[in-house]
Structure formats: C-alpha cells, structure tokens
Write an enzyme that holds these catalytic residues in place. Structure first.
Site, PDB file in Angstrom:
ATOM      1  CD1 TRP A 195      90.254   9.595  45.278  1.00 20.22           C
ATOM      2  CD2 TRP A 195      89.222   8.604  43.561  1.00 20.22           C
ATOM      3  NE1 TRP A 195      91.148   8.721  44.683  1.00 20.22           N
ATOM      4  CE2 TRP A 195      90.542   8.116  43.644  1.00 20.22           C
ATOM      5  CE3 TRP A 195      88.391   8.114  42.540  1.00 20.22           C
ATOM      6  CZ2 TRP A 195      91.056   7.158  42.753  1.00 20.22           C
ATOM      7  CZ3 TRP A 195      88.895   7.164  41.654  1.00 20.22           C
ATOM      8  CH2 TRP A 195      90.200   6.702  41.762  1.00 20.22           C
ATOM      9  CG  ASP A 247      84.962   7.878  48.897  1.00 22.04           C
ATOM     10  OD1 ASP A 247      85.453   6.946  49.560  1.00 22.04           O
ATOM     11  OD2 ASP A 247      85.337   8.169  47.734  1.00 22.04           O
ATOM     12  CE  LYS A 283      92.669   3.560  47.147  1.00 21.76           C
ATOM     13  NZ  LYS A 283      91.551   4.392  46.874  1.00 21.76           N
TER      14      LYS A 283
HETATM   15  C1  LIG Z   1      90.752   4.785  45.579  1.00 17.86           C
HETATM   16  C2  LIG Z   1      89.586   5.641  45.864  1.00 17.86           C
HETATM   17  C3  LIG Z   1      88.377   5.515  45.158  1.00 17.86           C
HETATM   18  C4  LIG Z   1      88.205   4.583  43.990  1.00 17.86           C
HETATM   19  O1  LIG Z   1      88.245   3.277  44.369  1.00 17.86           O
HETATM   20  P1  LIG Z   1      88.152   2.080  43.295  1.00 17.86           P
HETATM   21  O2  LIG Z   1      87.988   0.906  44.191  1.00 17.86           O
HETATM   22  O3  LIG Z   1      89.435   2.082  42.521  1.00 17.86           O
HETATM   23  O4  LIG Z   1      86.983   2.324  42.434  1.00 17.86           O
HETATM   24  C5  LIG Z   1      87.322   6.307  45.536  1.00 17.86           C
HETATM   25  N1  LIG Z   1      87.433   7.188  46.545  1.00 17.86           N
HETATM   26  C6  LIG Z   1      88.574   7.346  47.240  1.00 17.86           C
HETATM   27  C7  LIG Z   1      88.648   8.340  48.349  1.00 17.86           C
HETATM   28  C8  LIG Z   1      89.688   6.573  46.922  1.00 17.86           C
HETATM   29  O5  LIG Z   1      90.820   6.729  47.610  1.00 17.86           O
END
Ligand SMILES: *Cc1c(COP(=O)(O)O)cnc(C)c1O
Length: 360
Positions: free
Chosen positions: A102, A172, A196
């Site tokens: 990511w 993030d 998540k």
């Molecule tokens: C799942 C995830 C993403 C992407 O998220 P989407 O909502 O599917 O775009 C980005 N960063 C991390 C750390 C993730 O776990």
C-alpha cells in the site's frame, strides 16, 4: 445461525453488539419511523448522528482540540493522490517510507504529480521488516509519508519508531487506527479506510491538523480538495450516511470497552497468543522480524502451498473463515482487528495445534 470467526483483512468483522444495534434500528431509528439509510443528510436527526460519530472518534484518538475530521468516499486508495495534491504545490518534494504494497502504491501515485524521494524501503528483502528511517536524509521534503500497518505483509511501525521524524508526518493508518496508542499529535494528516478497523467499506476517515498549510493548486478538482470538505463538515455533497452511522456505533462500542488503551491491551494479548503458537510450531512460520510484527494482521506459511490450502480449507470447516493470505503473497493471514474476540484467536490456535499433530 451459523456462528463463525471471520479473519478477513477487509471488509472485516464488526463487533456483534454493533450489528445487533444496527439491526434493531434498521427499520425505525430512534422512533423516527425511518432507517438511517432513508434519511436526508440535511436533516437534524442525521446531523446528530454525523457529528456524534466524528466527536466520538476524535475523543477516542485524543485529537478533539487539534484536528479536523472528515468522512470521505473513494477508499484509502483515493488518499494516495489526495495527499500529494493537497499538501504539495507543483515542484515541491515529499519523502516516502515504503514498507509494503500500500505504501508503494501511494509512493507511485504521488510520483505522478510531484518529485518524491524514497526515504527508506524494505522491498529488497520482501517487506519482511521495517527499515531504519533517517529523516535527515531528505531535508527539503514537505512531508514524510508512512503506512503504520502493512495489511498484506503483516508488519507495523511501532509508535517509538516515528519519534525522530520532524517534518510534517502523514500516515496511512487504514489497518491499525484505534488498535494501539500512538501519539496522534505527532501526525499532521492521517487517513484510514473504514473497512479494516472502523466500520463498513465506503467511508474513509481523514484527520487534518488544524492550521496545516494546504497547497494551492488551481486545477484541483473540487471533490478532491480537502478544503471543500473542511468548510462543509463533510457535507458538501451526500456523505455515505449509513456507513458513518455504523462507524459511530463502533466508536461508541470502543468507548464502552475502555477506549484505545484497553484495545491495545487486548490486541497485544491476542497477537501474543497467535505469534507464540506460530513460533512454537514445527509446521508454521512467520517471516516478519519479531519487533516489527503487526498486532492486526498475522501472516504465516507452512512452506508448502498445498499444505497452506489444506489448512485454510480445514479451518473453514471449523468456522474459521477468510484465512487465505493476500493474492499477491499467498500463505495464511489472520486479521485480528479490534472486533475479533480473544475466543476467536483461541479457536484458531487450537485448530493450528490439531493440524500440526496430523501434518507433521
Ligand atoms: C486496504 C488498504 C488500503 C486501500 O483501501 P481501499 O479502501 O481499498 O482503497 C490502503 N492502505 C492500507 C494500509 C490498507 O490496508
């Protein structure tokens, strides 16, 4: 009803109490005669849901005074471009720490708009650890970018590791927000896709430190401009009302559980149990350097693809769902977010022991 433990990485399990409350409210929210799904986002009844969810989340994170909170759409992935577009004027540089897929995607996306420097990376060893971060190696960066938890590989940047970073810090936190105590004042901008550890897919939390200087790009689309949403309290256009309502229920549940410190304690207990089971096993292996292991996504392999598949299929029969690793890595991954009870991890560990006896 078929009771299972759901180890999905995202969308992932929600607290049962939250789902039950949502079910109770589904046809008639608070004697309104309407579902939250049917309400105008301009109504006072929705306004209260919206503002309470934001306030509770800010309280839990300890940022009520210092940060604005946005509910946006477009998933975590939209933030890969919104971050550079809102924080960098044309030509300005940012420094990225790439510790997983990511973060790498975010780095590549930022590179489409601005010069970006790779401050640290662990890609050459298959993202099996968190590299040293030497912030002074990129002095002209406008911000440093990190991903605090690598959902796919199962590693995390522990809070202390962020201490030396002095440039504005962007994180993030999609897969570990609210899972353990981070000093949130350390950050300038944080985002997290809800699916998540926060709620259902379709809403993304963005926290922006008050007074953070935003870039002035003339051509920035209105919907991609944080300023648009800051000015309108995330109500510039129709927000994902129902998802925000569920996030609000999750926040309420977290408060009832004792907040982030209590979750941290429980999460550490769950992770310890599972990592110990892996480390004491002859069959399973975890490839992440121990001090960098994730509390949320525990990855392991048997070393044999067919045996991994057999484990996952056998687990499913026992009601242990969604243990398959990410399609890019294979193997096994147990996501044990806040909503996963200790009993779920115990059931998984019991099955691992049983599997080991039969497959050694
Ligand atoms: C799942 C995830 C993403 C992407 O998220 P989407 O909502 O599917 O775009 C980005 N960063 C991390 C750390 C993730 O776990």
């Amino acid at each position: 009803m078929n009771e299972v433990y759901n180890f999905s990485a995202g969308p992932s399990c929600l607290p049962k109490a939250v789902l039950e409350k949502a079910q109770k409210d589904l046809l008639d929210y608070n004697a309104s005669g309407m579902s939250v799904m049917e309400m105008s986002h301009r109504s006072s009844i929705y306004d209260e849901i919206h503002n309470q969810a934001a306030q509770d989340l800010k309280d839990l994170l300890g940022v009520s005074e210092d940060f604005d909170l946005l509910f946006l759409q477009g998933g975590g992935s939209s933030q890969f471009s919104m971050v550079p577009l809102n924080l960098l004027n044309p030509g300005e540089k940012a420094a990225y720490v790439v510790t997983g897929s990511w973060a790498k995607k975010a780095f590549k996306e930022a590179a489409r708009f601005n010069p970006v420097e790779l401050l640290a990376s662990s890609e050459d060893t298959g993202f099996d650890h968190i590299p040293e971060i030497n912030p002074s190696s990129c002095p002209d960066a406008k911000f440093t970018y990190v991903c605090t938890n690598n959902t796919i590989y199962g590693s995390r940047i522990v809070p202390q590791k962020l201490d030396p970073i002095e440039t504005p810090l962007v994180a993030d936190m999609s897969s570990n927000i609210l899972s353990e105590v981070y000093d949130m004042t350390k950050f300038d901008l944080v985002y997290a896709g809800a699916q998540k550890n926060l709620g259902p897919a379709g809403v993304t939390l963005v926290l922006i430190k008050k007074g953070l200087k935003l870039a002035q790009r003339e051509d920035l689309p209105t919907m991609l401009n944080y300023q648009t949403h800051l000015e309108k309290n995330s109500l510039y256009n129709t927000p994902p009302c129902f998802n925000i309502y569920i996030c609000g229920l999750v926040a309420q549940w977290l408060k009832d559980q004792g907040g982030v410190p209590a979750m941290e304690e429980r999460n550490k207990e769950k992770a310890k149990l599972l990592y110990e089971a892996i480390d004491n096993s002859q069959v399973f292996k975890n490839k992440i350097r121990p001090q960098d292991r994730s509390l949320m996504n525990v990855t392991f392999v048997t070393g044999d693809k067919d045996l991994d598949a057999k484990f996952i299929a056998g687990a499913k029969k026992k009601g242990l769902e969604n243990l398959k690793g990410h399609r890019s890595t294979g193997g096994i991954r147990a996501s044990i977010y806040n909503a996963m009870p200790l009993e779920g991890v115990k059931a998984l560990v019991d099955y691992m022991k049983e599997f080991e006896l039969e497959n050694r």
